[in-house]
Design an enzyme around this catalytic site. Structure first.
Site, PDB file in Angstrom:
ATOM      1  N   TYR A  80       0.957  -1.135   0.044  1.00 54.54           N
ATOM      2  CA  TYR A  80      -0.038   0.043  -0.007  1.00 54.54           C
ATOM      3  C   TYR A  80       0.812   1.419   0.008  1.00 54.54           C
ATOM      4  O   TYR A  80       1.685   1.541   0.765  1.00 54.54           O
ATOM      5  CB  TYR A  80      -0.821   0.010   1.420  1.00 54.54           C
ATOM      6  CG  TYR A  80      -2.091   0.998   1.212  1.00 54.54           C
ATOM      7  CD1 TYR A  80      -3.311   0.303   0.902  1.00 54.54           C
ATOM      8  CD2 TYR A  80      -1.954   2.139   1.867  1.00 54.54           C
ATOM      9  CE1 TYR A  80      -4.433   1.256   1.162  1.00 54.54           C
ATOM     10  CE2 TYR A  80      -3.089   2.944   1.906  1.00 54.54           C
ATOM     11  CZ  TYR A  80      -4.283   2.352   1.639  1.00 54.54           C
ATOM     12  OH  TYR A  80      -5.545   3.283   1.800  1.00 54.54           O
ATOM     13  N   TYR A 112      -6.209   6.434  -6.191  1.00 51.98           N
ATOM     14  CA  TYR A 112      -6.307   6.308  -4.695  1.00 51.98           C
ATOM     15  C   TYR A 112      -7.510   5.663  -4.563  1.00 51.98           C
ATOM     16  O   TYR A 112      -8.784   6.408  -4.880  1.00 51.98           O
ATOM     17  CB  TYR A 112      -6.070   7.620  -3.972  1.00 51.98           C
ATOM     18  CG  TYR A 112      -5.934   7.197  -2.517  1.00 51.98           C
ATOM     19  CD1 TYR A 112      -4.988   6.442  -1.938  1.00 51.98           C
ATOM     20  CD2 TYR A 112      -6.684   7.513  -1.486  1.00 51.98           C
ATOM     21  CE1 TYR A 112      -4.708   6.135  -0.634  1.00 51.98           C
ATOM     22  CE2 TYR A 112      -6.617   7.267  -0.066  1.00 51.98           C
ATOM     23  CZ  TYR A 112      -5.499   6.457   0.271  1.00 51.98           C
ATOM     24  OH  TYR A 112      -5.351   6.080   1.482  1.00 51.98           O
TER      25      TYR A 112
END
Ligand code: ZN
Lengths: 168, 406
Positions: free
Chosen positions: B290, B340
């Site tokens: 991530y 995102y």
């Protein structure tokens, strides 16, 4: 206590039934930094919380600490997102290891607290002064009649451990 | 740590997403419907085959039970949870549990967000004006509200303890920008250099602008069902070998109290997820660590054991994480370049990689035909990957993980 307190464009809400924070900030207004301490095991904790994370005890007393400590880490905010901080950039936020209860009850745990690095007059300290390892003491920034925020200012005590700051 | 496991009993059978943009011009409901519909079609399923739906959100989205009826889906199970990063992997595990319990048969998991045009992750606008109460009083009054502001002291301490440099972690952005240049969907397709990253303006030291991900409008979806059911569907089944959800450090409220603060949740999650899967980091071909920030990728890779603790800076700057390297990370460009999504696009990408159908610029990518030429606007398919891993991040003290195989 009158609600909310306005500080840098933020509404700080500490209602009368906020059993964690209300007395903490009343002490802060008297310029005392206090921690909740567990009568059963004797350990202090921060932020103020309803139970002891080490023994699950529900009892607590307020214990004043010296407010002296060492910068454990920091950041420098260049781009503020809160409108009330725009005129304060670049400002420094510090994570402080308080002198009390260092590496207790395990080597990984300490009483740590967050504040801005400020000058004795309360204005934001220059980022050129901050470094991990430098010593600080608490000072209180009066916000309204019933509320003060604990902040930290550098002292000339010798640093603890290695002194380090982000290379330019 | 010995843990029970549902290894190889559940599969991801469908994936779908909308455009990644900064101008969706529509509701999170409309976007969720598109992403879920695409995932259903990708799987070769019909609306009647889906009877479970889950989503995650922060009061910025449309709940599952508003999305399902739009597509004619009658639900036997739905749940919307509060959360951002690290939710994808956790919800895949929960979906497996719901199916295992007999509550439903196939679960669509979605995330839909106008992350740029409505609710910006960075905390600007409406979020910056929210009243400050409860635990927020320990940080927010000091100008510490956005994700970057909340994480920066963790990154700074890592630099102090291990000598990690800005230039080393900048390689994460460099690698992901390279991967995004081979991804037609990516919001940013231009390759950048280390110098570009470290000369971009400061946001919150030690983060430069290009160390930070992209606020994006998008919706994403994955579909989970049993391996038994997966074997007869349109796509090659992608098996879940192990999953860990929102594993946390001892303190998540004020995690600074428990050190070392340069340690992140993967320290606790790795034994769970590798224990279930019965593999080691050496067996993983592709990672999806991530990248809310360059540093989050680096911290997790070292915590999960892809290198020694403290050597993450060397690892991410070695070329290992780039396409063509030993173990590429975020091969679609991740949050730093593709868009995102709070983690979902990295799971979607790993599913496509394991299928051999990364949707790059190769004309027959959908049929699994690739050139393996990793130049700009070319191929991003890794050659024959067998195992991938996702390392989900919520914040330093909380993370999730997912190991998939083909
Ligand atoms: Zn106690």
């Amino acid at each position: 206590m009158p609600q909310p307190a306005q500080y840098r464009g933020m509404a700080l809400v500490i209602p009368d039934n906020d059993s964690e924070w209300i007395e903490y900030f009343q002490h802060a207004r008297q310029h005392r930094l206090v921690m909740r301490a567990c009568p059963a095991c004797g350990l202090m904790r921060y932020p103020p919380s309803p139970a002891c994370p080490w023994c699950m005890g529900l009892e607590w007393t307020w214990r004043e600490v010296s407010g002296r400590g060492t910068i454990h880490s920091y950041e420098v905010v260049a781009h503020a997102i809160q409108p009330g901080f725009k005129d304060a950039t670049p400002y420094v936020v510090v994570l402080v290891d308080l002198d009390e209860q260092r590496a207790v009850p395990t080597p990984d745990e300490s009483l740590r607290i967050i504040g801005n690095l400020v000058r004795p007059d309360g204005s934001m300290e220059s980022e050129r002064e901050v470094a991990i390892g430098r010593r600080v003491r608490v000072m209180f920034q009066d916000v309204v009649d019933h509320l003060a925020l604990p902040q930290f200012t550098l002292t000339d005590e010798p640093p603890v451990g290695r002194v380090w700051r982000l290379p330019e | 740590m010995a843990t029970s496991s549902l290894r190889d009993k559940y599969c991801i059978v469908g994936v779908g997403e909308t455009e990644y943009s900064r101008h969706s011009g529509r509701t999170t409901r409309a976007m969720a419907v598109e992403a879920v519909r695409k995932a259903i079609l990708d799987a070769g399923l019909r609306a009647a085959d889906i009877d479970g739906m889950m989503s995650y959100q922060n009061g910025d989205s449309t709940p599952a039970n508003w999305v399902a009826p739009d597509l004619g889906i009658r639900l036997n199970f739905y749940m919307d949870v509060l959360g951002g990063g690290s939710s994808t992997e956790a919800l895949i595990g929960l979906a497996m549990g719901a199916i295992e319990a007999g509550m439903c048969r196939a679960v669509a998991i979605f995330r839909s967000m106008n992350g740029y045009t409505e609710f910006r992750i960075g905390g600007t606008g409406a979020r910056a004006a929210q009243p400050v109460r409860g635990l927020d009083l320990a940080q927010v009054p000091f100008g510490m509200r956005s994700a970057g502001q909340n994480f920066a002291m963790t990154f700074m301490r890592h630099m102090y303890e291990y000598g990690t440099t800005s230039e080393q972690v900048a390689h994460v952005k460099v690698a992901h920008s390279k991967h995004a240049s081979q991804n037609p969907k990516a919001l940013l397709k231009d390759r950048v250099t280390v110098q570009d990253v470290v000369s971009s303006r400061w946001i919150v030291k030690p983060l430069h602008l290009l160390d930070c991900c992209l606020e994006t409008d998008n919706a994403t979806c994955v579909i989970v069902t049993s391996a038994e059911r997966a074997r007869n569907l349109r796509q090659r089944p992608i098996y879940v070998m192990g999953v860990a959800g929102r594993v946390s450090k001892p303190r998540t409220d004020f995690h600074w109290a428990h050190g070392p603060i340069s340690r992140v949740a993967g320290y606790y999650a790795k034994d769970i997820v590798f224990g279930q899967a019965g593999i080691t980091p050496e067996d993983v071909d592709i990672t999806g660590s991530y990248d809310a920030f360059t540093f989050t990728t680096m911290l997790q890779l070292e915590e999960y054991g892809f290198c020694k603790k403290g050597e993450g800076g060397d690892y991410v700057s070695s070329g290992i994480i780039e396409l063509g390297g030993k173990r590429p990370n975020n091969t679609a460009g991740g949050h730093l370049c593709e868009g995102y999504t709070h983690g979902m696009n990295m799971v979607i990408e790993n599913v496509r990689q394991l299928r051999g159908t990364a949707d790059d610029y190769c004309p027959k990518a959908a049929d699994g035909v690739h050139t393996y030429d990793y130049g700009p606007r070319m191929c991003r398919q890794v050659r024959d990957p067998e195992i991938t891993m996702n390392l989900g991040w919520a914040m330093p003290p909380t993370g999730s993980a997912l190991i998939l195989r083909r």
